[in-house]
Design a protein around this motif. Structure first.
Motif, PDB file in Angstrom:
ATOM      1  N   GLN A   3       0.802  -1.208   0.000  1.00 52.31           N
ATOM      2  CA  GLN A   3       0.000   0.000   0.000  1.00 52.31           C
ATOM      3  C   GLN A   3       0.845   1.271   0.000  1.00 52.31           C
ATOM      4  OE1 GLN A   3      -2.341  -0.547   3.515  1.00 52.31           O
ATOM      5  NE2 GLN A   3      -3.712  -2.043   2.585  1.00 52.31           N
ATOM      6  N   GLN A   4       2.076   1.185   0.516  1.00 51.58           N
ATOM      7  CA  GLN A   4       2.824   2.421   0.687  1.00 51.58           C
ATOM      8  C   GLN A   4       4.136   2.507  -0.060  1.00 51.58           C
ATOM      9  OE1 GLN A   4       4.751   2.664   4.747  1.00 51.58           O
ATOM     10  NE2 GLN A   4       3.298   1.015   5.169  1.00 51.58           N
ATOM     11  N   THR A   5       4.743   1.353  -0.475  1.00 48.93           N
ATOM     12  CA  THR A   5       6.065   1.455  -1.079  1.00 48.93           C
ATOM     13  C   THR A   5       6.055   1.980  -2.490  1.00 48.93           C
ATOM     14  OG1 THR A   5       6.028  -0.824  -1.854  1.00 48.93           O
ATOM     15  CG2 THR A   5       7.051  -0.408   0.289  1.00 48.93           C
ATOM     16  N   ALA A   6       4.898   1.868  -3.173  1.00 43.27           N
ATOM     17  CA  ALA A   6       4.873   2.319  -4.564  1.00 43.27           C
ATOM     18  C   ALA A   6       5.327   3.765  -4.677  1.00 43.27           C
ATOM     19  CB  ALA A   6       3.470   2.152  -5.139  1.00 43.27           C
ATOM     20  N   GLU A   7       5.012   4.587  -3.674  1.00 40.98           N
ATOM     21  CA  GLU A   7       5.411   5.990  -3.755  1.00 40.98           C
ATOM     22  C   GLU A   7       6.318   6.433  -2.605  1.00 40.98           C
ATOM     23  OE1 GLU A   7       5.102   7.719  -6.370  1.00 40.98           O
ATOM     24  OE2 GLU A   7       3.816   6.286  -7.368  1.00 40.98           O
ATOM     25  N   MET A   8       6.254   5.766  -1.453  1.00 36.08           N
ATOM     26  CA  MET A   8       7.070   6.187  -0.327  1.00 36.08           C
ATOM     27  C   MET A   8       8.544   5.988  -0.630  1.00 36.08           C
ATOM     28  SD  MET A   8       7.165   4.838   3.618  1.00 36.08           S
ATOM     29  CE  MET A   8       5.580   5.517   4.050  1.00 36.08           C
ATOM     30  N   GLY A   9       9.283   7.061  -0.773  1.00 36.75           N
ATOM     31  CA  GLY A   9      10.703   6.966  -1.018  1.00 36.75           C
ATOM     32  C   GLY A   9      11.066   6.760  -2.467  1.00 36.75           C
ATOM     33  N   ARG A  10      10.116   6.374  -3.270  1.00 34.57           N
ATOM     34  CA  ARG A  10      10.398   6.185  -4.682  1.00 34.57           C
ATOM     35  C   ARG A  10      10.588   7.532  -5.362  1.00 34.57           C
ATOM     36  NH1 ARG A  10       6.185   4.223  -9.369  1.00 34.57           N
ATOM     37  NH2 ARG A  10       7.722   3.356 -10.848  1.00 34.57           N
ATOM     38  N   TRP A  11      11.548   7.600  -6.272  1.00 34.18           N
ATOM     39  CA  TRP A  11      11.767   8.835  -7.008  1.00 34.18           C
ATOM     40  C   TRP A  11      10.524   9.184  -7.826  1.00 34.18           C
ATOM     41  CZ3 TRP A  11      17.245   9.057  -9.672  1.00 34.18           C
ATOM     42  CH2 TRP A  11      18.240   9.007  -8.687  1.00 34.18           C
ATOM     43  N   SER A  12      10.227  10.457  -7.896  1.00 33.03           N
ATOM     44  CA  SER A  12       9.171  10.911  -8.803  1.00 33.03           C
ATOM     45  C   SER A  12       9.670  10.791 -10.238  1.00 33.03           C
ATOM     46  CB  SER A  12       8.811  12.369  -8.508  1.00 33.03           C
ATOM     47  OG  SER A  12       9.908  13.212  -8.858  1.00 33.03           O
ATOM     48  N   PRO A  13       8.760  10.732 -11.221  1.00 34.75           N
ATOM     49  CA  PRO A  13       9.211  10.740 -12.608  1.00 34.75           C
ATOM     50  C   PRO A  13      10.077  11.959 -12.932  1.00 34.75           C
ATOM     51  CG  PRO A  13       6.920  10.069 -12.498  1.00 34.75           C
ATOM     52  CD  PRO A  13       7.292  10.520 -11.130  1.00 34.75           C
ATOM     53  N   ALA A  14       9.729  13.107 -12.354  1.00 36.89           N
ATOM     54  CA  ALA A  14      10.505  14.325 -12.623  1.00 36.89           C
ATOM     55  C   ALA A  14      11.939  14.180 -12.109  1.00 36.89           C
ATOM     56  CB  ALA A  14       9.830  15.532 -11.979  1.00 36.89           C
ATOM     57  N   LYS A  15      12.098  13.631 -10.910  1.00 37.84           N
ATOM     58  CA  LYS A  15      13.442  13.450 -10.360  1.00 37.84           C
ATOM     59  C   LYS A  15      14.232  12.441 -11.190  1.00 37.84           C
ATOM     60  CE  LYS A  15      15.990  12.171  -6.165  1.00 37.84           C
ATOM     61  NZ  LYS A  15      15.899  11.823  -4.724  1.00 37.84           N
ATOM     62  N   ALA A  16      13.582  11.340 -11.566  1.00 35.61           N
ATOM     63  CA  ALA A  16      14.256  10.315 -12.356  1.00 35.61           C
ATOM     64  C   ALA A  16      14.692  10.870 -13.711  1.00 35.61           C
ATOM     65  CB  ALA A  16      13.338   9.114 -12.537  1.00 35.61           C
ATOM     66  N   ASN A  17      13.829  11.623 -14.353  1.00 36.23           N
ATOM     67  CA  ASN A  17      14.165  12.167 -15.670  1.00 36.23           C
ATOM     68  C   ASN A  17      15.237  13.255 -15.581  1.00 36.23           C
ATOM     69  OD1 ASN A  17      12.463  10.557 -17.370  1.00 36.23           O
ATOM     70  ND2 ASN A  17      10.704  11.684 -16.583  1.00 36.23           N
ATOM     71  N   ALA A  18      15.211  14.024 -14.500  1.00 38.04           N
ATOM     72  CA  ALA A  18      16.267  15.026 -14.304  1.00 38.04           C
ATOM     73  C   ALA A  18      17.623  14.342 -14.127  1.00 38.04           C
ATOM     74  CB  ALA A  18      15.935  15.899 -13.097  1.00 38.04           C
ATOM     75  N   TRP A  19      17.633  13.230 -13.409  1.00 43.39           N
ATOM     76  CA  TRP A  19      18.872  12.437 -13.261  1.00 43.39           C
ATOM     77  C   TRP A  19      19.351  11.952 -14.623  1.00 43.39           C
ATOM     78  CZ3 TRP A  19      19.148   7.170 -14.520  1.00 43.39           C
ATOM     79  CH2 TRP A  19      20.357   6.523 -14.175  1.00 43.39           C
ATOM     80  N   TYR A  20      18.422  11.454 -15.435  1.00 42.24           N
ATOM     81  CA  TYR A  20      18.795  10.815 -16.697  1.00 42.24           C
ATOM     82  C   TYR A  20      19.277  11.811 -17.753  1.00 42.24           C
ATOM     83  CZ  TYR A  20      18.547   7.003 -20.147  1.00 42.24           C
ATOM     84  OH  TYR A  20      18.845   6.034 -21.078  1.00 42.24           O
ATOM     85  N   THR A  21      18.786  13.029 -17.692  1.00 45.23           N
ATOM     86  CA  THR A  21      19.223  14.017 -18.683  1.00 45.23           C
ATOM     87  C   THR A  21      20.719  14.280 -18.590  1.00 45.23           C
ATOM     88  OG1 THR A  21      18.669  15.854 -17.202  1.00 45.23           O
ATOM     89  CG2 THR A  21      16.969  15.167 -18.771  1.00 45.23           C
ATOM     90  N   LYS A  22      21.305  14.010 -17.432  1.00 46.38           N
ATOM     91  CA  LYS A  22      22.741  14.249 -17.250  1.00 46.38           C
ATOM     92  C   LYS A  22      23.593  13.057 -17.693  1.00 46.38           C
ATOM     93  CE  LYS A  22      21.690  17.177 -13.256  1.00 46.38           C
ATOM     94  NZ  LYS A  22      21.794  17.313 -11.770  1.00 46.38           N
ATOM     95  N   GLU A  23      22.933  11.960 -18.037  1.00 43.44           N
ATOM     96  CA  GLU A  23      23.657  10.753 -18.424  1.00 43.44           C
ATOM     97  C   GLU A  23      23.851  10.703 -19.935  1.00 43.44           C
ATOM     98  OE1 GLU A  23      25.020   8.744 -16.282  1.00 43.44           O
ATOM     99  OE2 GLU A  23      24.107   9.777 -14.567  1.00 43.44           O
ATOM    100  N   PRO A  24      24.964  10.134 -20.391  1.00 45.83           N
ATOM    101  CA  PRO A  24      25.145   9.914 -21.828  1.00 45.83           C
ATOM    102  C   PRO A  24      24.278   8.749 -22.296  1.00 45.83           C
ATOM    103  CG  PRO A  24      26.914   8.864 -20.631  1.00 45.83           C
ATOM    104  CD  PRO A  24      26.072   9.584 -19.592  1.00 45.83           C
ATOM    105  N   PHE A  25      24.326   8.431 -23.571  1.00 46.36           N
ATOM    106  CA  PHE A  25      23.734   7.196 -24.058  1.00 46.36           C
ATOM    107  C   PHE A  25      24.514   6.050 -23.427  1.00 46.36           C
ATOM    108  CE2 PHE A  25      23.635   4.035 -27.765  1.00 46.36           C
ATOM    109  CZ  PHE A  25      22.468   3.443 -27.326  1.00 46.36           C
ATOM    110  N   LEU A  26      23.854   5.294 -22.559  1.00 45.82           N
ATOM    111  CA  LEU A  26      24.530   4.273 -21.760  1.00 45.82           C
ATOM    112  C   LEU A  26      24.681   2.979 -22.559  1.00 45.82           C
ATOM    113  CD1 LEU A  26      22.587   4.976 -18.448  1.00 45.82           C
ATOM    114  CD2 LEU A  26      25.018   5.454 -18.856  1.00 45.82           C
ATOM    115  N   VAL A  27      25.921   2.543 -22.690  1.00 46.88           N
ATOM    116  CA  VAL A  27      26.223   1.303 -23.408  1.00 46.88           C
ATOM    117  C   VAL A  27      27.236   0.518 -22.584  1.00 46.88           C
ATOM    118  CG1 VAL A  27      27.170   0.273 -25.505  1.00 46.88           C
ATOM    119  CG2 VAL A  27      25.799   2.360 -25.657  1.00 46.88           C
ATOM    120  N   GLY A  28      26.974  -0.752 -22.375  1.00 43.47           N
ATOM    121  CA  GLY A  28      27.902  -1.572 -21.610  1.00 43.47           C
ATOM    122  C   GLY A  28      27.554  -3.036 -21.716  1.00 43.47           C
ATOM    123  N   ALA A  29      28.101  -3.825 -20.800  1.00 37.30           N
ATOM    124  CA  ALA A  29      27.900  -5.274 -20.806  1.00 37.30           C
ATOM    125  C   ALA A  29      27.633  -5.762 -19.387  1.00 37.30           C
ATOM    126  CB  ALA A  29      29.132  -5.979 -21.371  1.00 37.30           C
TER     127      ALA A  29
END
Length: 382
Positions: free
Chosen positions: A19-45
């Motif tokens: 009932q509570q973990t889906a949002e409690m402490g989980r990053w908002s979409p805005a926070k997640a997308n702000a994090w990702y904008t700083k990342e390059p195209f991620l490629v690895g193994a």
């Protein structure tokens, strides 16, 4: 507290978590997308050194090999790879100081080569009975003949061991919670994989927990693992990747999700998935994953025998800025250049598959296919 009481408390608390973990402490979409904008195209193994049969051999004190890791990650840097997905193991936490020191050393080598790894805490794949100490030699002709689950079947079945698992998650995440060398935490790889064709229901020798029992246990436990990592103060995003193919329409309809998929998707800060299928299917899957409004990374792909390849898949993902992490890097003791079905049809007497399944490089450091390396370099701008 007896085991039954502990189990009942965990079972009851799981409903509260749902009932509570889906949002409690989980990053908002805005926070997640702000994090990702700083990342390059991620490629690895998905990475383990060629001389390690599994994650225990990679990180145990007796077999930890910084020189080989340095050499191989140098090869990754040369072709433009900027991340690696690396599996840890709960049993390594029996030596917290030693394991933390070795993991820190590994992260230092990664940083030297401009690679920020995604670290995997638990894994439901392959051998359900892991043991510390010397690992056995590869079984000739078998794909991933020595990879081990974390936690193993004994720990999953014994709720009295759950505090030990919690201590491991909180300990390792807490030790590196602000470490910018780490890209993200993948809290559980393929949590509902029951290894049907290797250790499970379709194999001649069955050592896996029964399918319904294992899935039920891990479905209850997974939300707690997310919470443990968040309670440890992780500043990096958390995820657990869905891995069973569904149509875009099914992904957009939560009523079609399994309880495990629901737990994964509703607790993850970033969306991750596995895709060993055609380019057309990858394109459809990416479109569906992007509808969740969060960053998307494919954490497993590239199996030549099932039409999942660098040349076809990387351009599709790059257009959508969906990170791509293939399985395997240098052919070695995992033997994952051999196909999955080798568990039924082993490649014995020195016979190799006509087409390698996974891996980028041969043991001597030459590429399996120079055209693939060219495609990786093109995708990464190297």
């Amino acid at each position: 507290m007896n085991r039954l009481t502990t189990f009942l408390l965990l079972f009851i608390s799981t409903f509260s978590l749902a009932q509570q973990t889906a949002e409690m402490g989980r990053w908002s979409p805005a926070k997640a997308n702000a994090w990702y904008t700083k990342e390059p195209f991620l490629v690895g193994a998905n990475y383990a050194p060629a001389n390690a049969i599994n994650e225990l051999e990679m990180f145990q004190a007796e077999t930890f090999d910084p020189a080989t890791i340095d050499k191989e990650l140098g090869m990754a840097e040369q072709i433009g790879m900027n991340t690696m997905r690396v599996f840890l193991h709960d049993l390594l936490w029996e030596d917290p100081a030693g394991f933390t020191k070795r993991l820190d050393q590994f992260l230092g080598i990664c940083a030297k080569h401009k690679i920020r790894p995604m670290l995997v805490l638990f894994d439901s794949c392959w051998d359900p009975y892991p043991k510390l100490g010397k690992q056995h030699e590869p079984t000739p002709g078998i794909h991933n003949s020595g990879w081990v689950q974390s936690p193993g079947a004994d720990a999953l079945s014994d709720v009295s061991q759950y505090p030990r698992l919690e201590a491991y998650v909180k300990g390792v995440v807490g030790a590196f919670k602000k470490d910018k060398r780490i890209l993200a935490w993948d809290v559980w790889n393929e949590p509902d994989n029951t290894n049907d064709n290797s250790y499970g229901q379709n194999h001649t020798i069955k050592t896996e927990l029964s399918k319904p029992r294992k899935i039920a246990i891990v479905t209850r436990l997974l939300p707690h693992v997310f919470q443990w990592a968040r309670a440890a103060g992780a500043t990096q995003p958390l995820t657990s990747g869905v891995w069973v193919f569904r149509t875009p329409e099914e992904w957009q309809n939560p009523a079609k999700w399994t309880p495990m998929e629901k737990a994964q998707l509703e607790n993850s800060d970033i969306i991750t998935f596995h895709q060993y299928m055609s380019p057309e299917t990858l394109e459809e899957t990416i479109k569906a994953m992007l509808t969740f409004g969060r960053p998307v990374i494919c954490t497993e792909y590239m199996a030549r025998g099932v039409n999942s390849k660098f040349q076809s898949h990387l351009p599709i993902a790059k257009r959508a800025k969906v990170g791509m992490i293939n399985w395997g890097f240098v052919a070695g003791k995992t033997q994952t250049f051999i196909p999955w079905d080798s568990w039924q049809k082993p490649y014995v007497n020195g016979r190799e598959p006509s087409i390698w399944f996974h891996e980028v490089f041969k043991q001597d450091g030459t590429p399996y296919d120079p055209a693939e390396v060219a495609a990786i370099k093109q995708a990464t701008g190297k």
